[in-house]
Motif scaffolding. Structure first.
Motif, PDB file in Angstrom:
ATOM      1  N   ASP A  34       0.676  -1.481  -4.725  1.00  0.00           N
ATOM      2  CA  ASP A  34      -0.684  -0.857  -4.364  1.00  0.00           C
ATOM      3  C   ASP A  34      -1.495  -1.270  -5.127  1.00  0.00           C
ATOM      4  OD1 ASP A  34      -0.990   2.063  -2.779  1.00  0.00           O
ATOM      5  OD2 ASP A  34      -2.674   1.493  -3.977  1.00  0.00           O
ATOM      6  N   VAL A  35      -2.818  -1.495  -4.906  1.00  0.00           N
ATOM      7  CA  VAL A  35      -3.906  -1.731  -5.434  1.00  0.00           C
ATOM      8  C   VAL A  35      -4.428  -0.415  -6.605  1.00  0.00           C
ATOM      9  CG1 VAL A  35      -5.891  -0.888  -3.737  1.00  0.00           C
ATOM     10  CG2 VAL A  35      -6.377  -2.811  -5.221  1.00  0.00           C
ATOM     11  N   ASP A  36      -3.946   0.592  -6.227  1.00  0.00           N
ATOM     12  CA  ASP A  36      -4.500   1.671  -7.045  1.00  0.00           C
ATOM     13  C   ASP A  36      -3.303   1.878  -8.069  1.00  0.00           C
ATOM     14  OD1 ASP A  36      -4.918   4.444  -8.130  1.00  0.00           O
ATOM     15  OD2 ASP A  36      -5.542   5.170  -6.140  1.00  0.00           O
ATOM     16  N   LYS A  37      -3.813   1.977  -9.396  1.00  0.00           N
ATOM     17  CA  LYS A  37      -2.929   2.220 -10.487  1.00  0.00           C
ATOM     18  C   LYS A  37      -2.398   3.458 -10.816  1.00  0.00           C
ATOM     19  CE  LYS A  37      -4.610   0.131 -14.385  1.00  0.00           C
ATOM     20  NZ  LYS A  37      -5.119   0.164 -15.538  1.00  0.00           N
ATOM     21  N   VAL A  38      -3.065   4.491 -10.167  1.00  0.00           N
ATOM     22  CA  VAL A  38      -2.492   5.925 -10.246  1.00  0.00           C
ATOM     23  C   VAL A  38      -1.495   5.955  -9.045  1.00  0.00           C
ATOM     24  CG1 VAL A  38      -2.926   8.234  -9.886  1.00  0.00           C
ATOM     25  CG2 VAL A  38      -4.533   6.956 -11.073  1.00  0.00           C
ATOM     26  N   ALA A  39      -1.623   5.408  -7.937  1.00  0.00           N
ATOM     27  CA  ALA A  39      -0.679   5.404  -6.947  1.00  0.00           C
ATOM     28  C   ALA A  39       0.660   4.759  -7.345  1.00  0.00           C
ATOM     29  CB  ALA A  39      -0.960   4.878  -5.562  1.00  0.00           C
TER      30      ALA A  39
ATOM     31  N   PRO B 100      -3.570  -6.047  -5.789  1.00  0.00           N
ATOM     32  CA  PRO B 100      -4.023  -5.970  -4.288  1.00  0.00           C
ATOM     33  C   PRO B 100      -3.380  -7.254  -3.458  1.00  0.00           C
ATOM     34  CG  PRO B 100      -5.346  -7.402  -5.904  1.00  0.00           C
ATOM     35  CD  PRO B 100      -4.275  -6.994  -6.619  1.00  0.00           C
TER      36      PRO B 100
ATOM     37  N   GLY C 239       1.010   3.930  -1.800  1.00  0.00           N
ATOM     38  CA  GLY C 239       0.516   5.360  -2.096  1.00  0.00           C
ATOM     39  C   GLY C 239       1.484   6.205  -2.768  1.00  0.00           C
TER      40      GLY C 239
ATOM     41  N   GLY D  61       0.805  -1.282   0.126  1.00  0.00           N
ATOM     42  CA  GLY D  61      -0.063  -0.043   0.110  1.00  0.00           C
ATOM     43  C   GLY D  61       0.856   1.421  -0.030  1.00  0.00           C
TER      44      GLY D  61
ATOM     45  N   HIS E  36       1.697  -3.170  -9.323  1.00  0.00           N
ATOM     46  CA  HIS E  36       0.231  -2.606  -9.477  1.00  0.00           C
ATOM     47  C   HIS E  36      -0.622  -4.097  -9.054  1.00  0.00           C
ATOM     48  CE1 HIS E  36      -3.828  -2.082 -11.154  1.00  0.00           C
ATOM     49  NE2 HIS E  36      -3.683  -1.561  -9.966  1.00  0.00           N
TER      50      HIS E  36
END
Ligand SMILES: C[S@@+](CC[C@H](N)C(=O)[O-])C[C@H]1O[C@@H](n2cnc3c(N)ncnc32)[C@H](O)[C@@H]1O
Length: 139
Positions: free
Chosen positions: A27-32, A55, A7, A5, A53
Motif C-alpha cells: 500500500d502507498v499509505d503507511k498507516v494502512a 506506491p 488497505g 493496495g 509500503h
C-alpha cells in the motif's frame, strides 16, 4: 499472491487463509500497511503475510517474489491503467489478475489496458455498483 493496495489487508488475509499461500500486500499509505500487519497477526496468518509500503508495483521486493499465480487489486482505474504493463510481467503463465473496485463504466477501459498486455478476460460482474474483472495470462 500479490495484493496491490491492501488497505486493512482484508483481501490478502482472506486469500492467505483460504488458499494457504504466501501473500505480499502493498500500500502507498503507511498507516494502512501498519494496520494490515496487525490484522494479519490477529488473524493468525503472519507467517504467510508480508506487507510492503510502496506506491505501485515496481519495488525490488515485489519483483524478486515474482511470478505470481494470483494478483489482485481493488483500486480505481487511473492507477490500474498505469500498472497494466508492469503487472502483466509479474503474472505467472496461466496466472490470474483480479481487478475490483472499478466503476462499471470504467470496466471496458481496464479490460482494454490489460488485454493489450496479453491478459484475457475470464469473468466480469457488478456487485453493489462496483465492477470486478478476472483476467488470465496465456502460456
Ligand atoms: C479501495 S482501497 C482497497 C483496500 C482493500 N484492498 C479492500 O479491498 O478493502 C484502495 C487502497 O489502495 C491504496 N492505493 C491506491 N493507489 C495505490 C497505488 N498506486 N499503489 C499502492 N497502493 C495504492 C490506497 O491507499 C487504499 O488503501
Amino acid at each position: 499472491m500479490l495484493d496491490v493496495g491492501t488497505g486493512t489487508g482484508v483481501l490478502a488475509i482472506a486469500a492467505a487463509r483460504y488458499l494457504h499461500r504466501r501473500v505480499i500486500a502493498t500500500d502507498v499509505d503507511k498507516v494502512a500497511v501498519r494496520v494490515a500487519i496487525e490484522n494479519a497477526r490477529l488473524n493468525r496468518i503472519a507467517p504467510l503475510f508480508r506487507a510492503i509500503h510502496t506506491p505501485g508495483i515496481r519495488a525490488n521486493a515485489i519483483r524478486r517474489a515474482a511470478p505470481y499465480g494470483l494478483i489482485f487489486a481493488n483500486i480505481l482505474l487511473p492507477p490500474l491503467k498505469l500498472m497494466a504493463r508492469p503487472m502483466a510481467r509479474l503474472v505467472a503463465p496461466h496466472g490470474r489478475v483480479i481487478l475490483s473496485g472499478l466503476l462499471p463504466e470504467h470496466a471496458n477501459a481496464a479490460i482494454a489496458a490489460y488485454r493489450a498486455q496479453g491478459l484475457i478476460l475470464e469473468r466480469r460482474f457488478v456487485l453493489d455498483g462496483w465492477a470486478t474483472l478476472t483476467l488470465r495470462r496465456g502460456a
